[in-house]
Write an enzyme that holds these catalytic residues in place. Structure first.
Site, PDB file in Angstrom:
ATOM      1  N   ASN A  34      52.022  31.279  41.315  1.00 17.48           N
ATOM      2  CA  ASN A  34      53.142  31.387  40.375  1.00 17.48           C
ATOM      3  C   ASN A  34      53.338  30.129  39.537  1.00 17.48           C
ATOM      4  OD1 ASN A  34      53.744  34.009  40.838  1.00 17.48           O
ATOM      5  ND2 ASN A  34      55.440  33.634  42.247  1.00 17.48           N
ATOM      6  N   HIS A  39      53.225  34.236  51.354  1.00 16.29           N
ATOM      7  CA  HIS A  39      53.537  34.817  50.044  1.00 16.29           C
ATOM      8  C   HIS A  39      52.455  35.821  49.648  1.00 16.29           C
ATOM      9  CE1 HIS A  39      54.038  34.355  45.471  1.00 16.29           C
ATOM     10  NE2 HIS A  39      54.810  35.313  45.931  1.00 16.29           N
ATOM     11  N   SER A  83      58.906  34.024  46.603  1.00 14.29           N
ATOM     12  CA  SER A  83      57.913  33.655  45.602  1.00 14.29           C
ATOM     13  C   SER A  83      58.325  32.416  44.832  1.00 14.29           C
ATOM     14  CB  SER A  83      57.647  34.815  44.640  1.00 14.29           C
ATOM     15  OG  SER A  83      58.832  35.324  44.135  1.00 14.29           O
ATOM     16  N   GLU A 120      49.344  33.435  50.225  1.00 11.53           N
ATOM     17  CA  GLU A 120      49.521  31.985  50.271  1.00 11.53           C
ATOM     18  C   GLU A 120      50.265  31.638  51.552  1.00 11.53           C
ATOM     19  OE1 GLU A 120      49.934  30.967  45.486  1.00 11.53           O
ATOM     20  OE2 GLU A 120      51.725  31.556  46.584  1.00 11.53           O
TER      21      GLU A 120
HETATM   22  N1  CAA Z   1      48.432  52.127  49.392  1.00  8.53           N
HETATM   23  C1  CAA Z   1      47.223  52.676  49.380  1.00  8.53           C
HETATM   24  N2  CAA Z   1      46.526  52.886  48.275  1.00  8.53           N
HETATM   25  C2  CAA Z   1      47.083  52.494  47.109  1.00  8.53           C
HETATM   26  C3  CAA Z   1      48.348  51.899  47.045  1.00  8.53           C
HETATM   27  C4  CAA Z   1      49.039  51.726  48.259  1.00  8.53           C
HETATM   28  N3  CAA Z   1      50.254  51.147  48.320  1.00  8.53           N
HETATM   29  N4  CAA Z   1      48.648  51.639  45.753  1.00  8.53           N
HETATM   30  C5  CAA Z   1      47.597  52.069  45.040  1.00  8.53           C
HETATM   31  N5  CAA Z   1      46.654  52.562  45.864  1.00  8.53           N
HETATM   32  C6  CAA Z   1      45.352  53.109  45.518  1.00  8.53           C
HETATM   33  C7  CAA Z   1      45.356  53.845  44.208  1.00  8.53           C
HETATM   34  O1  CAA Z   1      45.825  55.178  44.397  1.00  8.53           O
HETATM   35  C8  CAA Z   1      43.894  53.808  43.844  1.00  8.53           C
HETATM   36  O2  CAA Z   1      43.220  54.831  44.507  1.00  8.53           O
HETATM   37  P1  CAA Z   1      42.024  55.614  43.770  1.00  8.53           P
HETATM   38  O3  CAA Z   1      40.980  54.583  43.535  1.00  8.53           O
HETATM   39  O4  CAA Z   1      41.639  56.632  44.798  1.00  8.53           O
HETATM   40  O5  CAA Z   1      42.625  56.181  42.542  1.00  8.53           O
HETATM   41  C9  CAA Z   1      43.427  52.483  44.437  1.00  8.53           C
HETATM   42  O6  CAA Z   1      44.420  52.046  45.359  1.00  8.53           O
HETATM   43  C10 CAA Z   1      43.267  51.410  43.416  1.00  8.53           C
HETATM   44  O7  CAA Z   1      44.311  51.564  42.475  1.00  8.53           O
HETATM   45  P2  CAA Z   1      44.024  51.387  40.962  1.00  8.53           P
HETATM   46  O8  CAA Z   1      43.079  52.380  40.413  1.00  8.53           O
HETATM   47  O9  CAA Z   1      45.342  51.221  40.296  1.00  8.53           O
HETATM   48  O10 CAA Z   1      43.196  50.035  41.084  1.00  8.53           O
HETATM   49  P3  CAA Z   1      42.762  49.050  40.025  1.00  8.53           P
HETATM   50  O11 CAA Z   1      41.320  48.861  40.180  1.00  8.53           O
HETATM   51  O12 CAA Z   1      43.307  49.401  38.693  1.00  8.53           O
HETATM   52  O13 CAA Z   1      43.482  47.720  40.532  1.00  8.53           O
HETATM   53  C11 CAA Z   1      45.270  46.257  40.824  1.00  8.53           C
HETATM   54  C12 CAA Z   1      44.850  47.690  40.695  1.00  8.53           C
HETATM   55  C13 CAA Z   1      44.671  45.641  42.092  1.00  8.53           C
HETATM   56  C14 CAA Z   1      46.780  46.228  40.935  1.00  8.53           C
HETATM   57  C15 CAA Z   1      44.731  45.488  39.586  1.00  8.53           C
HETATM   58  O14 CAA Z   1      45.141  46.131  38.414  1.00  8.53           O
HETATM   59  C16 CAA Z   1      45.209  44.070  39.565  1.00  8.53           C
HETATM   60  O15 CAA Z   1      44.655  43.187  40.207  1.00  8.53           O
HETATM   61  N6  CAA Z   1      46.282  43.807  38.777  1.00  8.53           N
HETATM   62  C17 CAA Z   1      46.895  42.491  38.716  1.00  8.53           C
HETATM   63  C18 CAA Z   1      48.027  42.439  39.696  1.00  8.53           C
HETATM   64  C19 CAA Z   1      48.586  41.075  39.828  1.00  8.53           C
HETATM   65  O16 CAA Z   1      48.269  40.136  39.115  1.00  8.53           O
HETATM   66  N7  CAA Z   1      49.497  40.929  40.781  1.00  8.53           N
HETATM   67  C20 CAA Z   1      50.184  39.680  41.021  1.00  8.53           C
HETATM   68  C21 CAA Z   1      51.551  39.799  40.472  1.00  8.53           C
HETATM   69  S1  CAA Z   1      52.413  38.281  40.611  1.00  8.53           S
HETATM   70  C22 CAA Z   1      53.091  38.372  42.123  1.00  8.53           C
HETATM   71  O17 CAA Z   1      53.064  39.328  42.833  1.00  8.53           O
HETATM   72  C23 CAA Z   1      53.715  37.110  42.526  1.00  8.53           C
HETATM   73  C24 CAA Z   1      55.177  37.150  42.631  1.00  8.53           C
HETATM   74  O18 CAA Z   1      55.657  36.378  43.417  1.00  8.53           O
HETATM   75  C25 CAA Z   1      56.028  37.965  41.759  1.00  8.53           C
END
Ligand code: CAA
Length: 282
Positions: A189, A139, A118, A151
Site C-alpha cells: 500500500n 495483511h 491495511s 504481508e
Molecule cells: N473463491 C473461489 N473462487 C473464486 C473466488 C472466490 N472467492 N473469487 C473468484 N473466484 C474464481 C473465479 O470464479 C474464476 O473462476 P473461473 O476461472 O472458473 O472463471 C477464478 O477464481 C479467477 O477469477 P478471474 O477470472 O476473475 O481471475 P483473473 O485471472 O481475472 O484474476 C484477479 C483475478 C486475481 C483479482 C486479478 O484480476 C488481479 O490480480 N487483480 C488485481 C487485484 C489487486 O491488485 N488486489 C490488491 C488490492 S489492494 C488491497 O487489497 C490492499 C488493501 O489493503 C486495500
C-alpha cells in the site's frame, strides 16, 4: 512466548476480507471459526465462504470436507480455544483496540493475535493488550482467496515466535508471505495507494474515461485489472480511508485521496459493494 502449533483459527469480522481469510483457512485444513457481532453479516459471510469453497471443490482446488471445518460463532468467547485469531473488522483504531483488549481476556496465553489492517499501525493496535509480543500484522489482499501475497508485519514489540508462526501459517494457506516492519502502508500500500491516486487524478487531468484509463493501464502497463476496476473492487470507502491514513502519517501529497473519490465516498458510491462506483454492478 513459545511457538504454538496452529490448528484452530478464529476470524473476527465476516466482511469481504474476513470471509476470504476464513475460506483460505478451511481450504488449508484448519478448523475455522468465523465471528461477527451482526447476525446478518455473519450469515452473509458464511454464504460467501461456502460459495467460494464450492467453487474450489468443483475445480479440485479444495477437498469437499473443507466446508465442514467452518463454524460460525455469535459470541467472541467461542474463540477461546483458537491458537490464532485474525481480526478483519472495520478500519477504526478504537474499534480494534476494544476488540484486542477483549480478545486477550478470552484466548489462551500463547494465542497469536493478528490484524489484517491495511493502513493502521499494528504497534498502536497492540497497545490494547498486556502481552503485545503476541500481536502481528497479517495483511491479505483483495480478493483474499485469489491474491497470493500476505504481508507479515512485525510491530515494535512483536516476538520472533509470533512473527515466524504467522509466516508459517501464511505458507500453509498456500500464500507467498513476506516479512516487513510496521511502517505506514507496509510494502504494497505504500506503493499502490499513491499510484492509484495518481491514476485517479489523471482521469480529470487528461479527461480520459474510466474505461479508457483502465484500458491504458491493462493494455499499456500490463496491470491485471485497471485502476478504476480495482478501486471499485477494493471499495472506494476503503481506498479513501487508506489514503487519508497514509497522508496523515507521511504528509506526502500523492497519498491524499483526490477530491473526486472523496465526493464519491460521501455520496455512497462505494464501488462493487454498493452497486455503483466508477462502474455499475447488478
Ligand atoms: N473463491 C473461489 N473462487 C473464486 C473466488 C472466490 N472467492 N473469487 C473468484 N473466484 C474464481 C473465479 O470464479 C474464476 O473462476 P473461473 O476461472 O472458473 O472463471 C477464478 O477464481 C479467477 O477469477 P478471474 O477470472 O476473475 O481471475 P483473473 O485471472 O481475472 O484474476 C484477479 C483475478 C486475481 C483479482 C486479478 O484480476 C488481479 O490480480 N487483480 C488485481 C487485484 C489487486 O491488485 N488486489 C490488491 C488490492 S489492494 C488491497 O487489497 C490492499 C488493501 O489493503 C486495500
Amino acid at each position: 512466548m513459545s511457538a504454538v502449533a496452529v490448528r484452530r483459527i478464529g476470524v473476527v469480522g465476516a466482511g469481504t476480507m474476513g470471509a476470504g481469510i476464513a475460506q483460505l483457512g478451511c481450504a488449508a485444513g484448519f478448523r475455522t471459526l468465523l465471528h461477527d457481532p451482526l447476525p446478518e453479516a455473519l450469515e452473509a459471510g458464511e454464504r460467501r465462504v461456502r460459495g467460494g469453497l464450492d467453487r474450489w471443490v468443483a475445480k479440485g482446488r479444495a477437498d469437499s470436507a473443507a466446508a465442514d471445518l467452518l463454524g460460525t460463532v455469535a459470541a467472541l468467547d467461542d474463540l477461546a480455544g483458537c491458537e490464532l485469531v485474525i481480526e478483519a473488522i472495520v478500519e477504526d483504531l478504537d474499534a480494534k483496540l476494544a476488540l484486542f483488549a477483549e480478545l486477550e481476556g478470552i484466548v489462551r496465553a500463547d494465542t497469536i493475535l493478528a490484524t489484517n489492517t491495511s493502513a493502521l499501525s499494528v504497534t498502536e493496535i497492540a497497545s490494547a493488550v498486556e502481552t503485545p509480543e503476541r500481536v502481528v500484522g497479517m495483511h491479505f489482499f483483495n480478493p483474499a482467496p485469489l491474491m497470493p501475497l500476505v504481508e507479515i508485519v512485525r510491530a515494535e514489540l512483536s516476538s520472533d515466535e509470533a512473527v515466524e508462526a504467522a509466516f508459517r501459517f501464511g505458507e500453509r494457506l498456500g500464500k507467498r508471505p513476506i516479512r516487513c516492519h510496521d511502517t505506514p502502508g507496509f510494502v504494497v500500500n505504500r506503493v499502490l495507494i499513491p499510484l492509484l491516486n495518481d491514476c485517479l487524478r489523471v482521469l480529470d487531468e487528461a479527461r480520459v474515461s474510466p474505461e479508457d484509463l483502465d484500458a491504458a493501464m491493462t493494455a499499456g502497463a500490463g496491470w491485471p485489472m485497471g485502476p478504476c476496476t480495482l478501486v471499485d473492487l477494493v471499495g472506494i470507502d476503503v481506498h479513501v480511508h487508506a489514503s487519508e491514513a497514509l497522508y496523515e502519517k507521511l504528509r506526502e501529497p500523492r497519498m491524499a485521496p483526490p477530491p473526486r473519490i472523496v465526493s464519491m465516498r460521501n455520496a455512497g458510491l462505494l464501488g462493487r459493494k454498493s452497486g455503483r462506483g466508477f462502474y455499475s454492478y447488478d
